[in-house]
Design a protein around this motif. Structure first.
Motif, PDB file in Angstrom:
ATOM      1  N   SER A  13      43.337  37.999  42.836  1.00  0.00           N
ATOM      2  CA  SER A  13      43.598  39.324  43.417  1.00  0.00           C
ATOM      3  C   SER A  13      43.676  39.310  44.938  1.00  0.00           C
ATOM      4  O   SER A  13      44.416  40.085  45.529  1.00  0.00           O
ATOM      5  N   LYS A  14      42.897  38.436  45.594  1.00  0.00           N
ATOM      6  CA  LYS A  14      42.945  38.399  47.064  1.00  0.00           C
ATOM      7  C   LYS A  14      43.974  37.392  47.555  1.00  0.00           C
ATOM      8  O   LYS A  14      44.508  37.529  48.648  1.00  0.00           O
TER       9      LYS A  14
ATOM     10  N   PHE B   1      30.092  40.526  50.133  1.00  0.00           N
ATOM     11  CA  PHE B   1      30.983  41.673  50.099  1.00  0.00           C
ATOM     12  C   PHE B   1      30.181  42.954  50.135  1.00  0.00           C
ATOM     13  O   PHE B   1      29.346  43.180  49.268  1.00  0.00           O
TER      14      PHE B   1
ATOM     15  N   HIS C   8      32.327  47.866  40.619  1.00  0.00           N
ATOM     16  CA  HIS C   8      31.662  46.878  39.781  1.00  0.00           C
ATOM     17  C   HIS C   8      30.345  47.431  39.237  1.00  0.00           C
ATOM     18  O   HIS C   8      29.998  47.203  38.086  1.00  0.00           O
TER      19      HIS C   8
ATOM     20  N   TYR D  39      35.375  35.714  45.148  1.00  0.00           N
ATOM     21  CA  TYR D  39      36.609  36.502  45.184  1.00  0.00           C
ATOM     22  C   TYR D  39      37.563  36.109  46.307  1.00  0.00           C
ATOM     23  O   TYR D  39      38.760  36.318  46.180  1.00  0.00           O
TER      24      TYR D  39
ATOM     25  N   LEU E  42      30.605  46.266  45.587  1.00  0.00           N
ATOM     26  CA  LEU E  42      31.718  47.107  45.167  1.00  0.00           C
ATOM     27  C   LEU E  42      31.211  48.183  44.187  1.00  0.00           C
ATOM     28  O   LEU E  42      30.731  47.843  43.107  1.00  0.00           O
TER      29      LEU E  42
ATOM     30  N   ARG F 282      46.483  40.488  37.482  1.00  0.00           N
ATOM     31  CA  ARG F 282      45.336  40.570  36.559  1.00  0.00           C
ATOM     32  C   ARG F 282      45.045  39.208  35.929  1.00  0.00           C
ATOM     33  O   ARG F 282      45.008  39.074  34.702  1.00  0.00           O
TER      34      ARG F 282
ATOM     35  N   THR G 144      27.819  37.282  46.064  1.00  0.00           N
ATOM     36  CA  THR G 144      29.102  36.888  46.663  1.00  0.00           C
ATOM     37  C   THR G 144      28.790  35.865  47.765  1.00  0.00           C
ATOM     38  O   THR G 144      28.850  36.192  48.956  1.00  0.00           O
TER      39      THR G 144
ATOM     40  N   GLY H 228      40.687  45.456  50.473  1.00  0.00           N
ATOM     41  CA  GLY H 228      40.850  45.265  49.036  1.00  0.00           C
ATOM     42  C   GLY H 228      42.051  44.483  48.613  1.00  0.00           C
ATOM     43  O   GLY H 228      42.066  43.934  47.533  1.00  0.00           O
TER      44      GLY H 228
ATOM     45  N   ASP I 100      30.440  35.498  42.397  1.00  0.00           N
ATOM     46  CA  ASP I 100      31.755  36.127  42.534  1.00  0.00           C
ATOM     47  C   ASP I 100      32.448  35.484  43.743  1.00  0.00           C
ATOM     48  O   ASP I 100      32.136  35.788  44.884  1.00  0.00           O
TER      49      ASP I 100
ATOM     50  N   GLY J 239      41.083  39.198  35.595  1.00  0.00           N
ATOM     51  CA  GLY J 239      40.462  39.501  36.888  1.00  0.00           C
ATOM     52  C   GLY J 239      38.944  39.481  36.828  1.00  0.00           C
ATOM     53  O   GLY J 239      38.335  39.386  35.743  1.00  0.00           O
ATOM     54  N   ALA J 240      38.337  39.580  38.016  1.00  0.00           N
ATOM     55  CA  ALA J 240      36.872  39.532  38.114  1.00  0.00           C
ATOM     56  C   ALA J 240      36.237  40.695  37.362  1.00  0.00           C
ATOM     57  O   ALA J 240      35.163  40.551  36.773  1.00  0.00           O
ATOM     58  N   ALA J 241      36.891  41.836  37.373  1.00  0.00           N
ATOM     59  CA  ALA J 241      36.329  43.010  36.694  1.00  0.00           C
ATOM     60  C   ALA J 241      36.159  42.719  35.201  1.00  0.00           C
ATOM     61  O   ALA J 241      35.118  43.039  34.604  1.00  0.00           O
TER      62      ALA J 241
ATOM     63  N   SER K 266      39.479  34.783  40.882  1.00  0.00           N
ATOM     64  CA  SER K 266      40.579  35.723  40.643  1.00  0.00           C
ATOM     65  C   SER K 266      41.685  35.456  41.652  1.00  0.00           C
ATOM     66  O   SER K 266      41.422  34.915  42.727  1.00  0.00           O
TER      67      SER K 266
HETATM   68  C1  LIG Z   1      33.782  41.788  45.606  1.00  0.00           C
HETATM   69  C2  LIG Z   1      35.044  41.603  44.832  1.00  0.00           C
HETATM   70  N1  LIG Z   1      35.046  40.802  43.769  1.00  0.00           N
HETATM   71  C3  LIG Z   1      36.162  40.581  43.043  1.00  0.00           C
HETATM   72  C4  LIG Z   1      37.341  41.185  43.360  1.00  0.00           C
HETATM   73  C5  LIG Z   1      38.558  40.883  42.527  1.00  0.00           C
HETATM   74  O1  LIG Z   1      38.592  41.784  41.465  1.00  0.00           O
HETATM   75  P1  LIG Z   1      39.706  41.662  40.354  1.00  0.00           P
HETATM   76  O2  LIG Z   1      39.935  40.228  40.074  1.00  0.00           O
HETATM   77  O3  LIG Z   1      39.133  42.415  39.177  1.00  0.00           O
HETATM   78  O4  LIG Z   1      40.939  42.333  40.890  1.00  0.00           O
HETATM   79  C6  LIG Z   1      37.384  42.070  44.441  1.00  0.00           C
HETATM   80  C7  LIG Z   1      38.608  42.802  44.805  1.00  0.00           C
HETATM   81  O5  LIG Z   1      39.709  42.327  44.850  1.00  0.00           O
HETATM   82  C8  LIG Z   1      36.211  42.262  45.203  1.00  0.00           C
HETATM   83  O6  LIG Z   1      36.210  43.077  46.249  1.00  0.00           O
END
Ligand SMILES: Cc1ncc(COP(=O)(O)O)c(C=O)c1O
Length: 475
Positions: free
Chosen positions: A310-311, A251, A211, A281, A208, A318, A246, A120, A279, A185-187, A308
Motif C-alpha cells: 500500500s505504501k 506510526f 486498525h 508498512y 491507526l 490490496r 510498528t 496514508g 507491522d 493488505g495489512a488490514a 503490504s
Molecule cells: C500503520 C499502517 N499499517 C499498515 C498500512 C497498510 O494497510 P493496508 O495494507 O491495509 O492498506 C498502513 C496504511 O497504508 C498504515 O498506516
C-alpha cells in the motif's frame, strides 16, 4: 415472447438485452421493432452502438432471420438505425435521446480541499504503469491454467516464493514460502490474526484508528503502550500476551524502535510465550541510512511480520502478506477460508513478476529518492518560514510530525482548512485510553500535525507547503 436475455449463439455477435414481453403484442417483427425503439429512446442503446448481426439476434431470440432482417431494414428506413457495408448495423446518431444538461457546479459546492497533506498514500500519479503492464503481460502469458482455477488459500506460490527471497534480501526476514500467507493488505492480516490469536492486545498509544476499530470489530480489546522518540516503551509489557508494533517507523510519531527495545520485546515474547506482531508498512523507506532489518529476523517463532504494497505501490492493489511462525500457519489458513477469495490471483502473479524482474526494487529506489526530496523540501521550507516549529519522524516513511504548542492543534487544523489544506492532527491517532498520565513525551497528549508529504501531485506540492506555513501558529 417473454423477456429474453439474448445470448449470441453465433460467435461473432454481441449480447443484447431486449424486453420483448414488455412492449405489447402484434407481429413478431412489430414487437421487435418496438423493443429496439424503446431501448434507443430510453438511452440504453447509445448512438453509435453496433447491434448484433441479424442472424445471431434471430438465433438468440428464437425468431426467423427474415423477421430480424426486416425489422432492422425498417428501422434504418425510419432513421433509428444506420447500415453500412463493413460496419454493420448501428444506432443512428440523431436517434439520441434528449439528455438534460448537467447542472453547473458552483465553486461553493465543491468541498474538496485544494491541497492534501493527509498521510496514508503515495502520489497516485507515481504508479509505475508501464512496468506494471509489462509484468502483467509476462505473468499472464506464462501463467499455468490452474491460475484461473479456485486457488490456494495461502495465495499464489509464485508470489510467496518471490516475497520470501525479497524480504530476506531487503528486510532481513527469515522466511520460506511455506510460512507466507498472502492477504488483502495489512488490514486483512490484522483481521485474520485477531480471529486466530484473539484476546487482549497491547498496541502503541499512537496508531491507526482504523486498525483499532477493526480489532474491536473482531472482538480484540486493545490497551495502549506508551510511545516516545525511541518507539514503543515495550518495558511496560507485563505478563504473556500479544503486542502490535510498528518497529521500523513508529506510526505515526515516526521514530524507529530503539535497538535495546527490539531485543527487549523479543526477550519478553520468549520468556512469556508472547507474540509480537510487526507491522512493517513502510520499512523500505528509510532516508539517512540503511533501513533497519525487521524484528522478525531476530525470532521468527515469536514474531509475525505483516507487509503490504500500500505504501510502495498503491493501496488499491490490496495485496499484503503475513510471515508466520509454524504454530499459526494452520489457524490463519483456516481463518482465511477455503480458497483465495480476497486478492486477485492475476494481480498476485503480476506482483510476483514485478518483484522477480527487479522492477519493484527499481520502483522503490525511485520513490525513495522522490520522497526524500519532498521531505527535504518540507524541512527547508519550515526552517525558513516557521523555524519555531519542530519537525520529527523524518528519518523514514512518507510523513512527518510537526510539534505544536499545547492546546493549539485543533485551531491549526481549522486554519489549514481555511487555507484549502487537508491535514490531520496527531491527536486523531491517540488511543482513547492513553490519558494524559502516560508519562513523558508520547505517552500522554501531544499536539501536532501529521503531514503526509508523499500525497500531493508534484505540481501541487509547493502550494500545499505554502498553505501549511500560513496555517501554522506564529512564533
Ligand atoms: C500503520 C499502517 N499499517 C499498515 C498500512 C497498510 O494497510 P493496508 O495494507 O491495509 O492498506 C498502513 C496504511 O497504508 C498504515 O498506516
Amino acid at each position: 415472447m417473454a423477456e429474453s436475455w439474448v445470448n449470441s449463439a453465433e460467435g461473432l455477435g454481441s449480447d443484447l438485452h431486449l424486453e420483448l414481453g414488455a412492449v405489447g403484442g402484434g407481429s413478431r417483427r412489430a414487437v421487435l421493432m418496438r423493443a429496439l425503439r424503446e431501448a434507443i429512446r430510453g438511452g440504453r442503446l447509445a448512438p453509435g452502438t453496433r447491434l448484433p448481426p441479424y442472424r445471431s439476434l434471430a438465433a438468440d431470440l428464437g425468431l426467423a432471420r427474415n423477421t430480424v432482417a426486416d425489422a432492422y431494414a425498417e428501422l434504418v428506413a425510419e432513421g433509428w438505425l444506420t447500415a453500412r457495408q463493413g460496419s454493420g448495423t448501428r444506432v443512428a446518431q440523431r436517434a439520441a435521446p434528449a439528455v438534460p444538461a448537467p447542472r453547473p457546479r458552483t465553486p461553493a459546492r465543491d468541498s474538496r480541499p485544494a491541497y492534501d497533506l493527509v498521510q496514508g498514500r503515495p502520489d497516485p500519479a507515481a504508479f509505475p504503469r508501464g512496468a506494471w503492464l509489462a509484468s502483467a503481460r509476462r505473468a499472464l502469458t506464462a501463467a499455468p491454467h490452474d491460475a484461473f482455477g479456485p486457488g490456494d488459500p495461502r495465495g499464489r506460490a509464485e508470489l510467496r516464493q518471490a516475497l520470501a527471497e525479497y524480504l530476506a534480501r531487503v528486510r532481513g526476514v527469515r522466511a520460506d514460502a511455506g510460512r507466507i500467507v498472502l492477504c488483502s493488505g495489512a488490514a486483512h492480516a490484522l483481521r485474520l490474526l485477531a480471529r486466530v490469536v484473539g484476546g487482549t492486545w497491547a498496541v502503541e498509544a499512537y496508531g491507526l484508528p482504523f486498525h483499532r476499530a477493526l480489532l474491536a470489530d473482531e472482538g480484540v480489546r486493545t490497551v495502549p503502550v506508551g510511545v516516545d522518540e525511541d518507539g514503543a516503551r515495550v518495558g511496560e509489557l507485563a505478563g504473556p500476551g500479544t503486542v502490535l508494533l510498528t518497529p521500523a517507523h513508529q506510526f505515526p510519531t515516526g521514530g524507529p524502535l530503539h535497538p535495546e527495545r527490539r531485543a527487549a520485546v523479543v526477550d519478553w515474547a520468549r520468556a512469556t510465550g508472547g507474540l509480537v506482531l510487526e507491522d512493517d508498512y513502510d520499512g523500505e523507506f528509510r532516508y539517512d541510512r540503511q533501513p533497519v532489518g525487521a524484528v522478525q529476523g531476530l525470532d521468527p517463532e515469536h514474531v509475525v511480520l505483516i507487509g503490504s504494497v500500500s505504501k510502495s505501490l498503491s493501496p488499491t492493489l490490496r495485496i499484503g502478506w503475513l510471515v508466520l511462525p509454524e504454530r499459526l500457519m494452520d489457524g490463519v489458513v483456516e481463518a482465511k477460508g477455503e480458497r483465495e477469495q480476497w486478492s486477485s490471483a492475476t494481480e498476485q502473479l503480476t506482483l510476483a513478476d514485478f518483484v522477480e524482474s527487479g522492477a519493484y526494487d527499481r520502483h522503490v529506489r525511485r520513490m525513495r529518492q522522490r520522497h526524500r526530496r519532498r521531505r527535504d523540501r518540507l524541512v527547508e521550507v519550515l526552517a525558513e518560514r516557521a523555524p519555531h516549529v519542530r519537525v520529527t519522524g523524518i528519518a523514514a516513511g512518507l510523513h512527518a510530525v510537526l510539534e505544536l504548542p499545547p492546546g493549539t492543534e485543533r485551531a491549526v487544523v481549522k486554519a489549514a482548512a481555511w487555507q484549502g489544506l487537508a491535514v490531520e492532527g496527531l491527536s486523531d491517532y491517540r488511543h482513547p485510553d492513553s490519558g494524559s498520565g502516560g508519562g513523558g513525551p508520547g505517552g500522554g497528549e501531544r499536539d501536532g500535525l501529521v503531514v503526509g508529504y508523499s500525497t500531493p501531485a508534484e505540481h501541487a506540492y509547493a502550494g500545499a507547503l505554502d498553505a501549511l506555513c500560513r496555517a501554522l501558529p506564529p512564533a
